[in-house]
Design a protein around this motif. Structure first.
Motif, short mmCIF file in Angstrom:
data_model
loop_
_atom_site.label_atom_id
_atom_site.label_comp_id
_atom_site.label_asym_id
_atom_site.label_seq_id
_atom_site.Cartn_x
_atom_site.Cartn_y
_atom_site.Cartn_z
N VAL A 92 0.83 -1.21 0.00
CA VAL A 92 0.00 0.00 0.00
C VAL A 92 0.87 1.26 0.00
CG1 VAL A 92 -1.67 1.34 1.33
CG2 VAL A 92 -1.95 -1.13 1.13
N GLY A 93 1.89 1.27 0.85
CA GLY A 93 2.76 2.44 0.93
C GLY A 93 3.44 2.75 -0.38
N GLN A 124 2.42 1.85 -3.48
CA GLN A 124 1.46 2.32 -4.49
C GLN A 124 1.05 3.77 -4.23
OE1 GLN A 124 -1.93 -0.20 -5.09
NE2 GLN A 124 -2.76 1.05 -6.72
N CYS A 125 0.78 4.11 -2.98
CA CYS A 125 0.40 5.48 -2.65
C CYS A 125 1.58 6.44 -2.87
CB CYS A 125 -0.06 5.57 -1.20
SG CYS A 125 -1.62 4.74 -0.86
N GLY A 126 2.78 5.98 -2.52
CA GLY A 126 3.96 6.82 -2.71
C GLY A 126 4.20 7.14 -4.17
N ILE A 127 4.00 6.13 -5.04
CA ILE A 127 4.15 6.36 -6.47
C ILE A 127 3.10 7.36 -6.95
CG2 ILE A 127 3.96 5.28 -8.75
CD1 ILE A 127 5.13 2.75 -7.50
N GLY A 128 1.88 7.26 -6.39
CA GLY A 128 0.84 8.21 -6.74
C GLY A 128 1.22 9.63 -6.39
N LEU A 129 1.75 9.82 -5.19
CA LEU A 129 2.20 11.16 -4.78
C LEU A 129 3.34 11.64 -5.66
CD1 LEU A 129 2.22 10.99 -0.86
CD2 LEU A 129 0.63 12.24 -2.33
N PHE A 130 4.24 10.74 -6.01
CA PHE A 130 5.39 11.08 -6.84
C PHE A 130 4.94 11.56 -8.22
CE2 PHE A 130 9.28 9.43 -9.24
CZ PHE A 130 10.04 10.55 -8.94
N ILE A 131 4.01 10.83 -8.82
CA ILE A 131 3.50 11.19 -10.15
C ILE A 131 2.80 12.55 -10.10
CG2 ILE A 131 1.81 10.58 -11.93
CD1 ILE A 131 2.43 7.65 -11.32
N ALA A 132 1.96 12.74 -9.07
CA ALA A 132 1.25 14.02 -8.93
C ALA A 132 2.25 15.16 -8.72
CB ALA A 132 0.28 13.95 -7.77
N PHE A 133 3.29 14.92 -7.93
CA PHE A 133 4.32 15.92 -7.67
C PHE A 133 5.02 16.33 -8.97
CE2 PHE A 133 8.68 17.10 -6.41
CZ PHE A 133 8.40 18.11 -5.50
N ILE A 134 5.31 15.35 -9.81
CA ILE A 134 5.95 15.63 -11.11
C ILE A 134 5.03 16.50 -11.96
CG2 ILE A 134 6.69 14.59 -13.29
CD1 ILE A 134 7.63 12.17 -11.63
N GLY A 135 3.73 16.17 -11.96
CA GLY A 135 2.78 16.95 -12.74
C GLY A 135 2.72 18.40 -12.29
N LEU A 136 2.66 18.62 -10.97
CA LEU A 136 2.62 19.99 -10.42
C LEU A 136 3.91 20.74 -10.72
CD1 LEU A 136 0.99 19.20 -6.96
CD2 LEU A 136 -0.13 20.18 -8.96
N THR A 159 -0.65 18.13 -19.72
CA THR A 159 -0.59 16.77 -19.16
C THR A 159 -0.64 16.78 -17.64
OG1 THR A 159 1.85 16.74 -19.04
CG2 THR A 159 0.84 16.06 -21.12
N THR A 160 -0.55 17.95 -17.02
CA THR A 160 -0.56 18.03 -15.56
C THR A 160 -1.81 17.40 -14.93
OG1 THR A 160 0.89 19.96 -15.44
CG2 THR A 160 -0.61 19.63 -13.60
N PRO A 161 -3.02 17.72 -15.41
CA PRO A 161 -4.21 17.08 -14.81
C PRO A 161 -4.16 15.56 -14.90
CG PRO A 161 -4.84 18.97 -16.14
CD PRO A 161 -3.40 18.72 -16.42
N ALA A 162 -3.60 15.03 -16.00
CA ALA A 162 -3.50 13.57 -16.15
C ALA A 162 -2.62 12.98 -15.07
CB ALA A 162 -2.95 13.23 -17.54
N LEU A 163 -1.47 13.61 -14.83
CA LEU A 163 -0.54 13.10 -13.82
C LEU A 163 -1.14 13.20 -12.41
CD1 LEU A 163 2.76 14.66 -15.19
CD2 LEU A 163 2.07 12.27 -15.31
N VAL A 164 -1.76 14.32 -12.12
CA VAL A 164 -2.38 14.51 -10.81
C VAL A 164 -3.53 13.52 -10.61
CG1 VAL A 164 -3.67 16.12 -9.34
CG2 VAL A 164 -1.70 16.93 -10.65
N MET A 165 -4.32 13.31 -11.65
CA MET A 165 -5.46 12.41 -11.55
C MET A 165 -5.01 10.97 -11.33
SD MET A 165 -8.64 13.17 -11.54
CE MET A 165 -8.99 12.06 -10.20
N MET A 219 -4.19 6.34 -7.53
CA MET A 219 -3.29 5.41 -6.85
C MET A 219 -3.35 5.57 -5.33
SD MET A 219 0.02 5.39 -9.40
CE MET A 219 0.68 3.85 -8.77
N MET A 220 -3.77 6.72 -4.85
CA MET A 220 -3.89 6.95 -3.41
C MET A 220 -5.08 6.21 -2.80
SD MET A 220 -1.49 8.79 -2.09
CE MET A 220 -2.31 9.29 -0.57
N GLU A 221 -5.98 5.73 -3.65
CA GLU A 221 -7.19 5.06 -3.14
C GLU A 221 -6.87 3.82 -2.32
OE1 GLU A 221 -10.49 6.30 -6.56
OE2 GLU A 221 -9.58 4.33 -6.59
N SER A 222 -5.73 3.19 -2.59
CA SER A 222 -5.39 1.95 -1.88
C SER A 222 -5.06 2.20 -0.40
CB SER A 222 -4.20 1.26 -2.56
OG SER A 222 -3.05 2.07 -2.49
N PHE A 223 -4.90 3.44 0.01
CA PHE A 223 -4.57 3.75 1.40
C PHE A 223 -5.64 3.24 2.36
CE2 PHE A 223 -3.50 6.55 5.05
CZ PHE A 223 -2.13 6.30 5.09
#
Length: 442
Positions: free
Chosen positions: A136-137, A139-151, A356-362, A367-371
């Motif tokens: 879980v950690g 998958q969620c971490g990768i989600g945060l990482f992808i969103a961070f890259i988008g921002l 592409t930012t909204p795609a990365l954030v979305m 991916m954070m849903e698994s928390f």
């Protein structure tokens, strides 16, 4: 042709129809087609020549999806994975300063190892020995990482010497447009609009035509709407297979991390989509699970040869399942759509990075849903998942987040006297990662 498809994919036996399968395939493609724009941008950030990457992405998705369709008859589509492409570009190429052709070699060995584990069934034992908190950690971490890259790409987050990062200049039209795009995409997703991410990318790109940056429109005007795809000569079989072997001490953890992420991402996606498609048997298991994993792993090997990061099953396949997709014919339609999309390359090439930012954030949010799968009453699980999750975006490295997660989980369990709750594999990996840090082998 239609009659052959109905017989080959056993449409009547599965309670499916040719028309519904085609509609489902188009729906899945609309939901995941953003990868054609996002993947080339991410790989290019790692130093790969961007010309031809749209072609590579489409071909890898087409081949992987066809493999899944023909080997399993499941309505599951594949493409270069989000998170895996970020790992390739930002952890391997940028973080470790490894050439992109050598990184493709790492992807190749990851795929071969994945195939072997899938064929032998060892993957099940490995999957069972890894604690749920780490899964879980990560998958969620990768989600945060992808969103961070988008921002970061959009300028919503910028460097700051005092605080490390800070808010970007919202008075900049492109930055504000990206923020608007995130909100707009979230609204579409909440309203369950099919292809929400694709719609957002298209509309932001159109809006960019009217926004001037340094005297130039944010979105350039394409030379044509339809055109021939670019050659993949720069990346086709460009992988350096010797680098990972000659530098094994520096690359083994990258191969393991790719395998870890790819394996659990695939397992989670296959089970989730199959449950929605009602493909699980009475015991809750997925028939042909081994074939599905082998198809997924084989697609990564072929993807490395073409010149892209690991190819994996896409959770967006659930969109097609919701539209009535029940067989591999849905996947075949998706594969054909990826093939036809190659002729829209001139349009895709002018889409700005901001769009592409909204795609990365979305994707990060999904991916954070698994928390919610964590046991919030178990501090061991909470602490492990949280540390691994935070470490990935802050170290700008998925592999470091995985390593720290193993060390923290094992340390807490041992300190609490819960030795038997830790598997032998987890002990070994935690020890290896700890020794790597102690001796500076990074």
């Amino acid at each position: 042709m239609r009659q052959f498809a109905e017989q080959f994919f056993k449409l009547q036996e599965k309670g499916a129809s040719f028309k519904n399968e085609c509609i489902a395939g188009l729906t899945t493609f609309a939901a995941m087609s953003y990868i054609l724009v996002v993947n080339p941008n991410i790989l290019a950030a790692g130093g790969m020549p961007i010309e031809g990457l749209i072609t590579v992405t489409a071909l890898a998705a087409c081949f992987g999806t066809l493999m899944m369709a023909l080997m399993t008859n499941y309505p599951v589509a594949l493409a270069p994975g989000m998170g895996l492409n970020a790992f390739f570009a930002f952890t391997i190429c940028i973080g470790r300063d490894i050439p992109w052709d050598a990184a493709l070699g790492i992807v190749f060995y990851n795929g071969v190892l994945f195939v072997l584990l899938s064929l032998t069934g060892v993957r099940t034992k490995i999957a069972d020995s890894i604690p749920q908190a780490l899964k879980v950690g990560v998958q969620c971490g990768i989600g945060l990482f992808i969103a961070f890259i988008g921002l970061k790409n959009a300028g919503l987050i910028i460097d700051n010497s005092a605080t490390l990062v800070s808010l970007g200049d919202l008075s900049e039209p492109s930055v504000m447009l990206a923020l608007f795009g995130i909100v707009f995409t979230l609204i579409l997703v909440v309203k369950r609009v099919t292809g929400a991410i694709l719609i957002s990318v298209v509309l932001l790109s159109i809006a960019g035509v009217f926004i001037m940056v340094s005297g130039q429109p944010l979105t350039a005007t394409p030379d044509a709407i339809v055109g021939l795809p670019h050659s993949i000569g720069d990346t086709f079989f460009a992988m350096d297979l010797m680098y990972p072997l000659l530098n094994f001490a520096q690359t083994w953890d990258l191969i393991f991390a790719l395998l870890f992420v790819n394996m659990f991402d695939t397992i989670g996606t296959l089970i989730g989509v199959s449950r929605k498609a009602k493909l699980l048997d009475s015991t809750g298991k997925l028939p042909k699970f081994g074939r599905a994993m082998t198809a997924d792993a084989g697609a990564s090997v072929v993807g490395a040869a073409l010149g892209t990061s690991p190819v994996t099953s896409y959770v967006e396949s659930a969109a097609g399942v919701s539209s009535g997709g029940k067989t591999g014919l849905t996947a075949v339609v998706v594969a054909l759509c990826f093939l036809l999309s190659l002729f829209l390359t001139p349009v895709m090439e002018v889409i700005p990075l901001m769009a592409t930012t909204p795609a990365l954030v979305m994707v990060g949010i999904f991916m954070m849903e698994s928390f919610r799968q964590l046991d919030f009453d178990d501090m061991t699980s909470m602490a492990t998942a949280t540390v691994a999750m935070i470490a990935m975006p802050l170290t700008f490295s998925i592999s470091e987040g995985i390593a720290i997660g193993f060390i923290v989980y094992t340390g807490i369990k041992v300190g609490a006297g819960k030795f038997k709750e830790v598997s032998l594999l987890t002990y070994i990996l935690a020890a290896v990662f700890l020794l790597r840090y102690i001796f500076g082998l990074t």
